[in-house]
Design an enzyme around this catalytic site. Structure first.
Site, short mmCIF file in Angstrom:
data_model
loop_
_atom_site.label_atom_id
_atom_site.label_comp_id
_atom_site.label_asym_id
_atom_site.label_seq_id
_atom_site.Cartn_x
_atom_site.Cartn_y
_atom_site.Cartn_z
N TYR A 118 -6.63 -15.18 8.55
CA TYR A 118 -6.64 -16.49 7.90
C TYR A 118 -7.88 -17.24 8.37
CZ TYR A 118 -5.59 -21.38 7.01
OH TYR A 118 -5.66 -22.68 6.58
N GLU A 206 -10.22 -22.68 2.10
CA GLU A 206 -9.15 -21.96 2.77
C GLU A 206 -9.13 -20.54 2.22
OE1 GLU A 206 -4.91 -22.82 2.02
OE2 GLU A 206 -4.70 -22.99 4.18
#
Ligand code: GDP
Ligand code: MN
Length: 397
Positions: A118, A206
């Site tokens: 991530y 993101e």
């Protein structure tokens, strides 16, 4: 301004960030053509078909599927395009899918296991610095990771005077447990990603997941990109990427007439001048037992025309049970605003069916109250903040 995954990836790629390659398709036939082209360019024989909507969690909702041949590309694309996709991040009614991204399969087998990470870049508002937030737990819901295993989330803050330093990119790669070629790839990825964030005037990047492939490449498999609205005047190429179908229709209409409007879930519409007063007014509504139906800053020119436009926008929301107008008359005199409210009310005939509470404070406030009280309209006037709150309570009861 939020973008689609494919647009976010275009921006990333333009700054040299490696991305999973893909081509947008609007129907099943275009999807097959896209798949053929990707096979030619990348050698892939498997493809992922990904719904393009402004919401994450698409995989969970059935909006991301693997196709192992062209027949599957055709049937999967055909079923995803036009579907109403419901994900943990959409409303219960979901979002209609207008297009898919046909992407190369990048989870192919090889010398090592593919690995998902991530990574996001955003502003840390408490320090006023950009930061890179990253985790070994990629592909998962990051809120859940933050709750259950917060020690697996790392942050790296960037000093604006130096920018991202090489040692910081190496630290990220190290904390993600990489070595050898993948380590180098990751440092390159992080540096390019940060540069892209700064130079595109983004609010948020993101990337979940960032993938380390089985042959040690590092790439963005997903991309949630949000560009700062206030920078769009100098980022015309991104401004053109806006997809109005993905935005609240009321907000789109408000923007078109220059009103600063945000749609909310409550039942009391509000019309205020100035963002600070608008926030305080929303608190006032909550204290009175209501919930704000919107944030609306009409700005410095609250004349009859503008008040009327604002009324129309607020009334489009069927949940509105009352409207609170809270205007401070500084440059704009209260009596003129009051006249504007009365005129707008009359112009709109019987379109306004909900009680209206008006609080005008500042220059000529008393005169304004007189105009409202003498208008013969079902408008309640208030001078004090508390009075306005009490009136809201009264009409909601
Ligand atoms: P999201 O669910 O909206 O966050 O969409 P993502 O773009 O993150 O895709 C969801 C999931 O699909 C990813 O977490 C991956 O596990 C999977 N996925 C994405 N691309 C590929 C691919 O090329 N091959 C395979 N096998 N899975 C993929
Ligand atoms: Mn994702």
């Amino acid at each position: 301004m939020n973008l689609h995954e494919y647009q976010g990836k275009e921006i990333l790629a333009s700054f040299g960030v490696r991305v999973q390659r893909g081509i947008v398709a609007h129907n099943a036939k275009e999807a097959v053509d896209a798949a053929k082209q990707l096979t030619q360019e990348t050698g892939t024989s498997w493809h992922v078909i990904k719904a393009q909507i402004h919401a994450g969690g698409r995989g969970k909702g059935g909006g991301v599927k693997l196709a192992k041949n062209l027949q599957e590309v055709e049937s999967i694309a055909g079923s995803i395009i036009g579907m109403n996709l419901i994900t943990p991040q959409t409303s219960a009614t979901g979002k209609k899918v207008h297009q898919v991204l046909v992407a190369e399969d990048v989870y192919y087998p090889g010398d090592s296991e593919p690995n998902e990470f991530y990574m996001s870049v955003l502003l840390n508002r408490s320090t006023g610095r950009n930061m890179i937030m990253y985790s070994t737990e990629g592909g998962m819901d990051i809120e859940q990771v933050a709750e259950e295993t917060p020690h697996l989330i790392f942050t790296e803050e960037i000093d604006p005077s130096t920018g991202l330093l090489p040692f910081q990119a190496r630290k990220v790669a190290f904390n993600l447990g990489l070595s050898g070629a993948a380590f180098k790839e990751m440092t390159r990825f992080v540096s390019a990603l940060y540069k892209a964030y700064v130079e595109s005037d983004a609010n948020l990047f993101e990337i979940n997941p960032v993938l380390k492939t089985s042959d040690d490449k590092v790439m963005a498999v997903d991309a949630k990109v949000s560009i700062d609205d206030n920078a769009l005047f100098r980022r015309k190429q991104y401004a053109e990427m806006r997809d109005l179908r993905e935005e609240s229709p009321i907000e789109v209409e408000a923007r078109a007439v220059g009103l600063n409007y945000v749609d909310l879930d409550g039942n009391v519409g509000c019309m205020v001048n100035g963002a600070g007063l608008a926030m305080a007014t929303m608190d006032l509504i909550k204290m009175a037992g209501g919930e704000p139906a919107n944030f609306l800053d009409v700005g410095g020119t609250a004349d009859a025309k503008r008040v009327e436009e604002a009324f129309r926008i607020i009334l489009k929301d069927p949940a509105v049970k009352a409207i609170l107008i809270n205007i401070f008359g500084g440059i704009v005199r209260c009596d003129r605003v009051a006249q504007g409210v009365v005129d707008a009310y009359k112009n709109m005939g019987d379109a306004i069916k909900v009680p209206i509470i008006v609080r005008l404070q500042g220059t000529n406030a008393e005169l304004a109250k007189e105009i409202i009280d003498n208008s013969g309209l079902a408008v309640h006037s208030a001078v004090q903040f508390q009075e306005a709150a009490d009136k809201v309570k009264e009409v909601l009861a």
